[in-house]
Design a protein around this motif. Structure first.
Motif, PDB file in Angstrom:
ATOM      1  N   ARG A  47       0.793  -1.228   0.000  1.00  0.00           N
ATOM      2  CA  ARG A  47       0.000   0.000   0.000  1.00  0.00           C
ATOM      3  C   ARG A  47       0.827   1.279   0.000  1.00  0.00           C
ATOM      4  N   VAL A  48       1.856   1.341   0.822  1.00  0.00           N
ATOM      5  CA  VAL A  48       2.508   2.647   1.033  1.00  0.00           C
ATOM      6  C   VAL A  48       4.021   2.624   0.905  1.00  0.00           C
ATOM      7  N   PHE A  49       4.642   1.471   0.755  1.00  0.00           N
ATOM      8  CA  PHE A  49       6.093   1.423   0.761  1.00  0.00           C
ATOM      9  C   PHE A  49       6.655   0.915  -0.560  1.00  0.00           C
ATOM     10  N   ASP A  50       7.860   1.382  -0.861  1.00  0.00           N
ATOM     11  CA  ASP A  50       8.691   0.861  -1.941  1.00  0.00           C
ATOM     12  C   ASP A  50       9.997   0.388  -1.312  1.00  0.00           C
ATOM     13  N   PRO A  51      10.798  -0.387  -2.043  1.00  0.00           N
ATOM     14  CA  PRO A  51      12.100  -0.806  -1.495  1.00  0.00           C
ATOM     15  C   PRO A  51      12.972   0.402  -1.151  1.00  0.00           C
ATOM     16  N   THR A  52      13.757   0.270  -0.096  1.00  0.00           N
ATOM     17  CA  THR A  52      14.626   1.362   0.333  1.00  0.00           C
ATOM     18  C   THR A  52      15.641   1.733  -0.733  1.00  0.00           C
ATOM     19  N   LYS A  53      15.981   3.007  -0.749  1.00  0.00           N
ATOM     20  CA  LYS A  53      17.007   3.499  -1.668  1.00  0.00           C
ATOM     21  C   LYS A  53      18.319   3.801  -0.936  1.00  0.00           C
ATOM     22  N   LEU A  54      18.342   3.591   0.377  1.00  0.00           N
ATOM     23  CA  LEU A  54      19.587   3.768   1.118  1.00  0.00           C
ATOM     24  C   LEU A  54      20.569   2.674   0.731  1.00  0.00           C
ATOM     25  N   THR A  55      21.850   3.019   0.720  1.00  0.00           N
ATOM     26  CA  THR A  55      22.867   2.025   0.372  1.00  0.00           C
ATOM     27  C   THR A  55      22.967   0.970   1.464  1.00  0.00           C
ATOM     28  N   ALA A  56      23.496  -0.171   1.079  1.00  0.00           N
ATOM     29  CA  ALA A  56      23.664  -1.256   2.049  1.00  0.00           C
ATOM     30  C   ALA A  56      24.588  -0.824   3.182  1.00  0.00           C
ATOM     31  N   ALA A  57      25.615  -0.038   2.857  1.00  0.00           N
ATOM     32  CA  ALA A  57      26.549   0.423   3.886  1.00  0.00           C
ATOM     33  C   ALA A  57      25.850   1.354   4.873  1.00  0.00           C
ATOM     34  N   ARG A  58      25.004   2.214   4.360  1.00  0.00           N
ATOM     35  CA  ARG A  58      24.283   3.161   5.233  1.00  0.00           C
ATOM     36  C   ARG A  58      23.334   2.400   6.155  1.00  0.00           C
ATOM     37  N   ARG A  59      22.634   1.454   5.620  1.00  0.00           N
ATOM     38  CA  ARG A  59      21.699   0.666   6.433  1.00  0.00           C
ATOM     39  C   ARG A  59      22.460  -0.128   7.492  1.00  0.00           C
ATOM     40  N   ALA A  60      23.597  -0.714   7.087  1.00  0.00           N
ATOM     41  CA  ALA A  60      24.383  -1.524   8.035  1.00  0.00           C
ATOM     42  C   ALA A  60      24.931  -0.659   9.166  1.00  0.00           C
ATOM     43  N   ALA A  61      25.333   0.570   8.840  1.00  0.00           N
ATOM     44  CA  ALA A  61      25.888   1.456   9.872  1.00  0.00           C
ATOM     45  C   ALA A  61      24.831   1.800  10.915  1.00  0.00           C
ATOM     46  N   LEU A  62      23.630   2.138  10.465  1.00  0.00           N
ATOM     47  CA  LEU A  62      22.556   2.471  11.405  1.00  0.00           C
ATOM     48  C   LEU A  62      22.135   1.246  12.214  1.00  0.00           C
ATOM     49  N   THR A  63      22.049   0.104  11.547  1.00  0.00           N
ATOM     50  CA  THR A  63      21.635  -1.127  12.232  1.00  0.00           C
ATOM     51  C   THR A  63      22.636  -1.496  13.322  1.00  0.00           C
ATOM     52  N   GLN A  64      23.922  -1.430  13.006  1.00  0.00           N
ATOM     53  CA  GLN A  64      24.943  -1.798  13.981  1.00  0.00           C
ATOM     54  C   GLN A  64      25.011  -0.795  15.132  1.00  0.00           C
ATOM     55  N   ALA A  65      24.863   0.489  14.799  1.00  0.00           N
ATOM     56  CA  ALA A  65      24.918   1.507  15.852  1.00  0.00           C
ATOM     57  C   ALA A  65      23.786   1.311  16.851  1.00  0.00           C
ATOM     58  N   PHE A  66      22.605   0.995  16.361  1.00  0.00           N
ATOM     59  CA  PHE A  66      21.470   0.808  17.273  1.00  0.00           C
ATOM     60  C   PHE A  66      21.611  -0.506  18.034  1.00  0.00           C
ATOM     61  N   ALA A  67      22.140  -1.540  17.366  1.00  0.00           N
ATOM     62  CA  ALA A  67      22.294  -2.839  18.023  1.00  0.00           C
ATOM     63  C   ALA A  67      23.281  -2.752  19.187  1.00  0.00           C
ATOM     64  N   HIS A  68      24.223  -1.820  19.131  1.00  0.00           N
ATOM     65  CA  HIS A  68      25.214  -1.672  20.201  1.00  0.00           C
ATOM     66  C   HIS A  68      24.685  -0.861  21.389  1.00  0.00           C
TER      67      HIS A  68
END
Length: 337
Positions: free
Chosen positions: A150-171
């Motif tokens: 309904r409202v979303f498309d696949p992300t356009k953020l790079t894999a590196a950008r997504r990984a950086a945010l994911t790891q920062a929050f996981a820590h």
């Protein structure tokens, strides 16, 4: 009905087996209801049921075998009932008094209001805490797929950008033990900046919100807020409350299909209460403190959202279910003083 009287009430007698009306006269003698005319009958008054008084229809008397007597006119029967000492029950008398009806209606509204505002949220919170996480995950199963259609498309953020945010929050350590498992999900939104948590444990973060904030630690503050919703089980509590309200409507109106069909829409459209949003804000502030991140980044989040809200004149989708950003900002600044 009791006692005896010489009053006579003409009317019709129905034997309960046919539709034929028999012309009779009703008298009360020696504690007996006596019918004379086309039918002869005597019945102890204690075994005769008197229907409730209404504004336009006469009462009727029903005998033990479900035969009944209906008067030609209401006044003679009312006079006979009064003479025999008949007295309607308290509930019937209340129904005949507009003051009693208004009072009862007001009391009902008060009970419903107290139940909805206080009892239902407390009960939903208790049930949510008792639910196993596996059950909660099942409640949210499939919702992300619906949103993707309904409202979303696949992300356009790079894999590196997504990984950086994911790891920062996981820590980052949660402010207290017992934080639920979660999965950070990135999406490109067709409705602008947004972030929210689903009962499935998915925390959805849109590209537009990441770009709007321009501050990774403000993004982490946003994610901490959403983790707070999961930790406090806010959406599950709201789902339970909404389901109880829908079930009550089903009891009243008798359409269970609407409850089943409406659950997915209910899950997508629910909005948190003001108290839930404040709890999540406090959770985010506590999580930032525990991890040595200044609350200025949470302040930046609220300030950015307030500017966005002011620029477009109405709250963006991310703010639609939240208290005004200015109010959240002022509340945070009081904590910083």
């Amino acid at each position: 009905m009791q006692g005896g009287t010489q009053l006579e009430v003409p009317g019709r007698y129905y034997d309960g087996m046919t539709s034929r009306a028999h012309r009779v006269v009703l008298r009360v003698q020696d504690g007996q209801a006596c019918l004379e005319g086309e039918v002869q009958r005597r019945e102890p008054l204690a075994q005769v049921r008197v229907s409730e008084r209404t504004a336009h229809a006469p009462r009727k008397l029903t005998f033990a075998d479900e035969a009944c007597f209906e008067p030609d006119e209401r006044a003679p029967l009312e006079a006979l009932l009064q003479a025999t000492g008949h007295r309607d029950g308290a509930v019937v008398r209340m129904q005949q008094s507009w003051r009693a009806v208004v009072t009862a209606f007001g009391a009902l509204l008060l009970v419903l209001a107290v139940g909805y505002l206080y009892v239902l949220p407390a009960g939903a919170a208790l049930v949510a805490r008792m639910l196993p996480v596996s059950v909660e995950r099942q409640l949210g199963q499939g919702l992300l797929g619906v949103l993707d259609r309904r409202v979303f498309d696949p992300t356009k953020l790079t894999a590196a950008r997504r990984a950086a945010l994911t790891q920062a929050f996981a820590h980052m350590a949660p402010p207290r033990d017992g934080a639920p498992p979660y999965q950070l999900v990135f999406r490109h939104s067709r409705i602008g900046p947004n972030a929210f948590a689903l009962p499935s444990g998915d925390i959805v973060l849109t590209d537009q919100l990441v770009e709007l904030l321009e501050d990774d630690q403000a993004v982490l503050a946003t994610l901490a807020h959403e983790l707070g919703h999961l930790h406090e089980r806010h959406l599950t509590r709201r789902l339970i409350q909404g389901s109880v309200v829908a079930a009550a409507g089903t009891v009243l109106f008798g359409d269970a299909s609407s409850l089943v069909a409406g659950l997915p829409a209910l899950a997508l459209d629910l909005r948190y209460s003001r108290e839930a949003e404040q709890e999540a804000d406090d959770y985010a502030a506590a999580m930032l403190r525990r991890n040595g991140i200044g609350l200025a980044h949470l302040e930046r989040l609220f300030t950015t959202l307030q500017k966005l809200e002011d620029s477009i004149g109405t709250p963006p989708p991310y703010l639609a279910s939240h208290p005004p950003s200015a109010e959240r900002l002022e509340r945070l600044r009081r904590q910083l003083r």
